[in-house]
Design an enzyme around this catalytic site. Structure first.
Site, PDB file in Angstrom:
ATOM      1  CG  ASP B  93      -0.307  -0.044   2.534  1.00 29.47           C
ATOM      2  OD1 ASP B  93       0.905   0.238   2.612  1.00 29.47           O
ATOM      3  OD2 ASP B  93      -0.992  -0.331   3.530  1.00 29.47           O
ATOM      4  CG  ASP B 267      -5.746  -5.589   1.752  1.00 33.76           C
ATOM      5  OD1 ASP B 267      -6.319  -4.775   1.001  1.00 33.76           O
ATOM      6  OD2 ASP B 267      -5.408  -5.293   2.928  1.00 33.76           O
ATOM      7  CB  CYS B 305     -11.504 -27.465   7.019  1.00 37.49           C
ATOM      8  SG  CYS B 305     -10.077 -26.399   6.757  1.00 37.49           S
ATOM      9  CB  CYS B 307      -6.436 -26.055   7.282  1.00 38.93           C
ATOM     10  SG  CYS B 307      -7.088 -25.977   8.959  1.00 38.93           S
ATOM     11  CB  CYS B 310      -9.691 -28.830  10.078  1.00 35.35           C
ATOM     12  SG  CYS B 310     -10.465 -27.243  10.457  1.00 35.35           S
ATOM     13  CG  HIS B 336      -9.401 -22.894  10.145  1.00 38.82           C
ATOM     14  ND1 HIS B 336      -9.939 -24.000   9.532  1.00 38.82           N
ATOM     15  CD2 HIS B 336     -10.413 -21.991  10.234  1.00 38.82           C
ATOM     16  CE1 HIS B 336     -11.223 -23.777   9.274  1.00 38.82           C
ATOM     17  NE2 HIS B 336     -11.537 -22.564   9.696  1.00 38.82           N
TER      18      HIS B 336
END
Lengths: 376, 376
Positions: B93, B267, B305, B307, B310, B336
């Protein structure tokens, strides 16, 4: 994998020993360093990363786990291995040491210790029987006897009384542990810095019979010289064919000195705790990453280290994330420190096998004497 | 890999767009969610783990990096990618938004903004020219124009003045950026909630000519309805053949609503910040892991999930490490959340390609309406 717990001594070099502990959950190459996973996590690390450093076994703290999340809850959830996602062996301490160092309002009797939780003030009781029960509920592979350990220096009479209490508790621990194939129970030798008391304690333990023996009551503030003084003779009182564990040790040079004196296993929070406070252990000693001399340094902590912190990041980056209080600082430095500690153990294991421990040790001290790399 | 920066629109479904941004550092599949790496780290994550969630690009904050470790230092150390061990694209930015929200003693003139650092009180100056220089020193792949953004609600006169200042600064940013093959400069549309001002701003930017366009001045407290109100028309003022970026957004339903309205990039710190405060985003909404109802729950956050949090841990474990203030709690929940956000983007990309975005969106809202799984 082994069905039963066993220890095989593969090589010796002087008093230094190279061996392997076999358990149903995997082998532990000795001399072994056990990272500490106090509250069901090695702080700042994913368990896969701990395994990647080369750790064969973790230590869990009975005192912390009995208070939170509680052993009964861990048991209901399938045991500590599943709970914390660590499938290799786990050793749990007995809770005795930390009851003395962390809890409030302790009351010690022949029966056990009553204390108040440092977490929420709740009242609890630990005894040999309860400690065995908790460690069984956690699913520990190597269970430690419940013992009492006076801080050093202490007068010999107090040390002797405490040791004899611990020996009575060792018998009660053995009785309460029962017969659990694939799980091991270790006795803990006490006796302070008095050879006669150490010998009396060792004999009492061997008489009871354990799967391994810890040298207890050290690393409690007595200093390296006094510790090595005890380690010069105390391991000789223990059986050759069982693993020997030095609890709560230590700095790299403590570990090397202990292995030299016949110790097979150690644990310490130092590499993980140091990592969270900006301290990195390398073959050249300790590097304080918060020091401003690192802020423009593009070099890694240690050019020869293959850990992720050294492969992928500069000292300047580590300094920056320390200053910015970013979690990745503790994550990377802890990984580095645990990697370095495991590399140290591998170096000693290789040296003992090759019968060149003395030369290895000389090189270890020479590299440390060089000190850290010069500033840019 | 591409030598130049380019954007290809591959499919549309209603106003939703599926595309790809090509840069010398890799492709960015759009719609894209960019995790925020404020101070050269996505908090609580190793960069390899961020990449494993599916992120094609990170956002870095000019304001934070210019103050610490400074853009000049990052440049000397080889640029931000090398510094933070992230080889894929980085968007930075301009610093303008955070100067307004974080610094002390701001003084705004036509020339730029003078301010005091929130880190150490030191005095700094940001202008279009200085922002371009800093982002060049950092090595940013996608550079943002330096703009000024009033908090909403603000009166229309103030919004118009501010927008016109930002448009003059956009021209100065374009001039200062120069010609940097492989690097992109994005303009930022302002104009608050007034269609005529949004259109005026868009025309000014397109007249100058940019590689992409952000819809600025939203997600600053106006609420989802007002934000969607602007997004219902504002993207239509922008060229079809350039990427459109909505800064600082947002919650999952904000993101879905923005993609539906023609946004290509977003974002937000939310998935990482939430992860560090015990909040997990799932397809069923937000789960507060500190809630005691999880303490004995052997189920993962989300059964479907994939990930690491999980796959390998129970809600009971995550609750325990939250309570024990262990770093692994933030590490796992951040992982996650970033995984879920990237899965959300992949779901939208697939749906747009298949021309079934409306059905996908209905299912998204239906799953959220179900709410979290019932307590045990």
């Amino acid at each position: 994998m082994a069905e039963k717990f066993s220890f095989q001594l593969m090589a010796t070099d002087g008093k230094a020993r190279r061996g392997v502990i076999r358990t149903p959950r995997g082998e532990i190459r000795t001399p072994a360093f056990m990272p500490v996973g106090t509250a069901a996590t090695v702080k700042a690390m994913m368990p896969e990363s701990v395994a990647a450093t080369g750790a064969d076994i973790l230590l869990g703290n009975t005192y912390h786990l009995m208070l939170r999340p509680t052993a009964e809850r861990v048991d209901r959830l399938g045991g500590l291995h599943k709970f914390m996602n660590w499938s290799k062996p786990i050793l749990t301490d007995s809770g005795g040491f930390q009851v003395m160092s962390l809890s409030d309002l302790r009351k010690l009797t022949e029966e056990g210790v009553t204390f108040k939780s440092h977490v929420d003030g709740s009242r609890h009781f630990l005894s040999p029987e309860r400690s065995m029960e908790i460690q069984r509920l956690l699913g520990s592979d190597i269970v430690m006897c419940f013992d009492e350990c006076p801080a050093l220096p202490a007068d010999e009479k107090r040390v002797a009384q405490s040791m004899r209490l611990s020996m009575r508790w060792a018998q009660r621990s053995r009785d309460a542990f029962g017969d659990r194939p694939g799980h091991a129970l270790f006795g803990i030798m006490q006796g302070g810095v008095t050879p006669e008391l150490r010998e009396e304690s060792a004999k009492a333990l061997v008489e009871i019979g354990f799967d391994g023996y810890a040298v207890g009551g050290l690393a409690v503030g007595e200093g390296q010289e006094a510790m090595f003084g005890v380690l010069d003779y105390a391991p000789d009182f223990l059986p050759q064919d069982k693993p020997r564990y030095l609890m709560g040790v230590g700095k790299p040079d403590d570990i090397v000195g202990a292995v030299k004196r016949g110790i097979d296993m150690m644990d310490c929070v130092l590499p993980s705790r140091s990592g969270r406070t900006g301290q990195a252990w390398t073959r050249h000693g300790m590097v304080n990453i918060k020091n401003a001399r690192h802020q423009d340094d593009p070099r890694p902590l240690d050019e020869d280290c293959t850990c992720p912190a050294c492969r992928n990041y500069s000292r300047a980056y580590l300094h920056h994330v320390f200053r910015a209080k970013e979690m990745i600082c503790g994550m990377l430095l802890t990984w580095h420190n645990l990697h370095y500690y495991q590399e140290l153990m591998q170096g000693m294991r290789d040296a003992i096998e090759a019968g060149r421990f003395a030369a290895w040790e000389a090189e270890f001290h020479a590299q440390r004497a060089q000190g850290d790399i010069a500033p840019l």
